[in-house]
Design a protein around this motif. Structure first.
Motif, PDB file in Angstrom:
ATOM      1  N   SER A  36       0.864  -1.286  -0.036  1.00 43.52           N
ATOM      2  CA  SER A  36       0.186   0.040   0.158  1.00 43.52           C
ATOM      3  C   SER A  36       0.921   1.159   0.020  1.00 43.52           C
ATOM      4  O   SER A  36       0.549   2.122  -0.598  1.00 43.52           O
ATOM      5  CB  SER A  36      -0.700   0.084   1.144  1.00 43.52           C
ATOM      6  N   GLY A  37       1.833   1.245   0.766  1.00 43.72           N
ATOM      7  CA  GLY A  37       2.929   2.309   0.865  1.00 43.72           C
ATOM      8  C   GLY A  37       3.454   2.647  -0.648  1.00 43.72           C
ATOM      9  O   GLY A  37       3.465   3.900  -0.819  1.00 43.72           O
ATOM     10  N   PHE A  38       3.915   1.742  -1.264  1.00 43.32           N
ATOM     11  CA  PHE A  38       4.536   1.702  -2.687  1.00 43.32           C
ATOM     12  C   PHE A  38       3.291   2.309  -3.611  1.00 43.32           C
ATOM     13  O   PHE A  38       3.472   3.097  -4.459  1.00 43.32           O
ATOM     14  CB  PHE A  38       5.215   0.454  -3.170  1.00 43.32           C
ATOM     15  N   GLY A  39       2.552   1.489  -3.590  1.00 44.14           N
ATOM     16  CA  GLY A  39       1.092   1.802  -4.271  1.00 44.14           C
ATOM     17  C   GLY A  39       0.681   3.239  -4.185  1.00 44.14           C
ATOM     18  O   GLY A  39       0.237   3.897  -5.287  1.00 44.14           O
ATOM     19  N   ALA A  40       0.709   4.050  -2.897  1.00 42.89           N
ATOM     20  CA  ALA A  40      -0.093   5.120  -2.798  1.00 42.89           C
ATOM     21  C   ALA A  40       1.184   6.188  -3.481  1.00 42.89           C
ATOM     22  O   ALA A  40       0.755   7.296  -3.577  1.00 42.89           O
ATOM     23  CB  ALA A  40      -0.129   5.414  -1.044  1.00 42.89           C
ATOM     24  N   VAL A  41       2.372   5.706  -3.508  1.00 44.36           N
ATOM     25  CA  VAL A  41       3.266   7.006  -4.072  1.00 44.36           C
ATOM     26  C   VAL A  41       3.429   6.596  -5.569  1.00 44.36           C
ATOM     27  O   VAL A  41       3.568   7.633  -6.392  1.00 44.36           O
ATOM     28  CB  VAL A  41       4.667   6.724  -3.506  1.00 44.36           C
ATOM     29  N   VAL A  80     -12.227  -3.998  -5.826  1.00 50.30           N
ATOM     30  CA  VAL A  80     -12.053  -4.859  -6.982  1.00 50.30           C
ATOM     31  C   VAL A  80     -10.461  -4.547  -7.363  1.00 50.30           C
ATOM     32  O   VAL A  80      -9.679  -5.552  -7.815  1.00 50.30           O
ATOM     33  CB  VAL A  80     -12.983  -4.775  -7.736  1.00 50.30           C
ATOM     34  N   THR A  81     -10.406  -3.282  -7.519  1.00 51.19           N
ATOM     35  CA  THR A  81      -8.946  -2.908  -8.205  1.00 51.19           C
ATOM     36  C   THR A  81      -7.987  -3.274  -7.064  1.00 51.19           C
ATOM     37  O   THR A  81      -6.743  -3.443  -7.739  1.00 51.19           O
ATOM     38  CB  THR A  81      -8.957  -1.522  -8.278  1.00 51.19           C
ATOM     39  N   SER A  82      -8.027  -3.159  -5.745  1.00 49.66           N
ATOM     40  CA  SER A  82      -7.102  -3.380  -4.825  1.00 49.66           C
ATOM     41  C   SER A  82      -6.765  -5.031  -4.915  1.00 49.66           C
ATOM     42  O   SER A  82      -5.582  -5.369  -5.119  1.00 49.66           O
ATOM     43  CB  SER A  82      -7.593  -3.435  -3.447  1.00 49.66           C
ATOM     44  N   ILE A  83      -7.675  -5.962  -5.186  1.00 48.72           N
ATOM     45  CA  ILE A  83      -7.296  -7.321  -5.430  1.00 48.72           C
ATOM     46  C   ILE A  83      -6.763  -7.518  -6.864  1.00 48.72           C
ATOM     47  O   ILE A  83      -5.760  -8.096  -6.611  1.00 48.72           O
ATOM     48  CB  ILE A  83      -8.669  -8.106  -5.310  1.00 48.72           C
ATOM     49  N   ARG A  84      -7.234  -6.939  -7.656  1.00 44.65           N
ATOM     50  CA  ARG A  84      -6.632  -7.013  -9.035  1.00 44.65           C
ATOM     51  C   ARG A  84      -5.196  -6.558  -9.025  1.00 44.65           C
ATOM     52  O   ARG A  84      -4.206  -7.017  -9.403  1.00 44.65           O
ATOM     53  CB  ARG A  84      -7.406  -5.854  -9.947  1.00 44.65           C
ATOM     54  N   GLY A  85      -4.817  -5.502  -8.449  1.00 45.80           N
ATOM     55  CA  GLY A  85      -3.607  -5.022  -8.182  1.00 45.80           C
ATOM     56  C   GLY A  85      -2.591  -5.806  -7.344  1.00 45.80           C
ATOM     57  O   GLY A  85      -1.445  -6.026  -8.185  1.00 45.80           O
ATOM     58  N   LEU A  86      -3.058  -6.593  -6.605  1.00 40.33           N
ATOM     59  CA  LEU A  86      -2.341  -7.376  -5.741  1.00 40.33           C
ATOM     60  C   LEU A  86      -2.019  -8.605  -6.719  1.00 40.33           C
ATOM     61  O   LEU A  86      -0.790  -9.130  -6.699  1.00 40.33           O
ATOM     62  CB  LEU A  86      -2.819  -7.970  -4.602  1.00 40.33           C
ATOM     63  N   LEU A  87      -2.873  -9.076  -7.447  1.00 37.62           N
ATOM     64  CA  LEU A  87      -2.627 -10.203  -8.257  1.00 37.62           C
ATOM     65  C   LEU A  87      -1.774  -9.780  -9.284  1.00 37.62           C
ATOM     66  O   LEU A  87      -1.180 -10.795  -9.751  1.00 37.62           O
ATOM     67  CB  LEU A  87      -4.134 -10.833  -8.831  1.00 37.62           C
TER      68      LEU A  87
END
Length: 392
Positions: free
Chosen positions: A162-167, A290-297
């Motif tokens: 989440s920290g990396f994605g937020a930046v 949904v986008t959070s799960i997609r981003g993880l995958l």
């Protein structure tokens, strides 16, 4: 009767989740790699199915779907199965496939696999010592003991991602970090491209006219006869040949310039698409889960493509299943605090006496460290690759 109906609904949804994990992930994402072990495919798909089921149960809690006793039963069963997979099954098979790749240990791979699993359990258990996550009154293999340690690992992974994605997400999509592209810039570049193409055509016409003139004068196809004839022919054709060589060099340079201008024009158009896609994407806030799960995958898939090979693919898929399961279990721990009190009663009863506030504080600390580190990393990367200036 209502319990049977509720159970049929849950089993049907789990079968659908399992089928999605099996067909999409194993047949599409991992089809180019030798993930031939059915046990690996089954473990990954089962982990995905029960991970999605936890989010389904959260939605059922809010909407009051199913009977409360049915929801409690399936919460309990779902957590028991996912913990069994994450703590016992996946670590054992990871050790098993690691040992199987070592020829010296191939005959005793079962014994060494058990030793690796015991080593994992030792460090997994010691992981809980530094953290105030649980009361010591619970048993060694209780749900509280297992989920508390899984939660520490999963929350740490969530905070890092989440920290990396937020930046990284604003850096990638926000217009501030993109080139300031206007219609005038695109028109100017297109005009230069057309001028370059006209120059190329003009010079190729000159080359064609020069060849025609040389052919008419007999300087092309007439073969020299004798030594003096050769000297005469070369002397006569030298000016035309030199002109052709110079013009060809100019044409080659202009064609290379035209390719660069075309690529830069396409890049400007792509940059201006990105600008509008940012504003459109802000409208789709409703699908954030949904986008959070997609981003993880997607992140896990990129990681798999980067380091996987024919020998390590089974281990990598199991590691991805482990990360995915811990990620979703930790999501339940964090989402619980955001739910109203009347919706989290059953979740609290199933999870037990955990120190929920600790996980939120731990998430905030790791998130802050990850975000600051990502800012520093992207800043250095941006300085190493400065923006290419616009061609006048």
């Amino acid at each position: 009767m209502s319990f049977l109906i509720d159970s049929s609904i849950m089993i049907t949804s789990q079968i659908l989740f399992f089928g999605f994990g099996w067909l999409f992930f194993m047949r599409q994402l991992f089809k180019d790699y030798e993930v031939r072990q059915y046990v690996v495919q089954v473990i990954f798909s089962v982990t995905f199915a029960f991970s999605c089921t936890m989010f389904e149960l959260i939605i059922f809690e809010i909407l009051k779907v199913l009977n409360s006793s049915s929801r409690y039963f399936h919460w309990k069963m779902n957590l028991c199965v996912i913990l069994l997979i994450l703590v016992f099954m996946v670590p054992f098979y990871i050790g098993y496939f690691i040992v199987s790749n070592i020829r010296l240990l191939h005959r005793q791979r079962l014994l060494f696999s058990c030793l690796l699993w015991l080593t994992f359990m030792y460090f997994f258990w010691k992981l809980g010592d530094p953290f105030p996550i649980l009361s010591p009154k619970h048993g060694i293999l209780s749900i509280e003991q297992l989920i508390s340690r899984v939660g520490v690992i999963g929350v740490t992974l969530m905070a890092l991602l989440s920290g990396f994605g937020a930046v990284n997400c604003p850096y990638t999509y926000m217009s501030y970090f993109l080139r300031n592209v206007t219609d005038a810039d695109i028109l100017a570049l297109e005009r230069r491209l057309l001028q370059t193409m006209d120059m190329i055509i003009s010079k190729k016409k000159r080359m064609a006219m020069t060849r025609r003139t040389m052919f008419q004068k007999g300087e092309v196809h007439n073969k020299p006869s004798g030594f003096w004839g050769m000297i005469k022919s070369v002397t006569a054709s030298a000016p035309g040949s030199e002109n052709l060589t110079l013009i060809q060099q100019e044409v080659d340079a202009l064609e290379e310039l035209s390719r660069q201008l075309f690529l830069e024009t396409a890049d400007l158009y792509a940059t201006k698409v990105k600008f509008w896609s940012q504003h459109i994407s802000f409208i789709l806030v409703g699908i954030i889960i949904v986008t959070s799960i997609r981003g993880l995958l997607i992140t896990l898939t990129k990681f798999f493509y980067a380091i996987s090979s024919s020998k390590s693919s089974n281990v990598i898929v199991l590691l991805l299943a482990q990360i995915m399961g811990m990620y979703f279990v930790s999501s339940v721990l964090l989402i619980r605090m955001s739910m109203p009190l009347e919706y989290r009663t059953i979740i609290t009863e199933v999870l037990g006496e955990l120190q929920f506030n600790f996980y939120h504080r731990w998430f905030d600390v790791i998130f802050l460290v990850s975000a600051l580190s990502s800012i520093l990393f992207l800043y250095l990367a941006h300085k190493q690759a400065p923006e290419k200036p616009m061609t006048p």
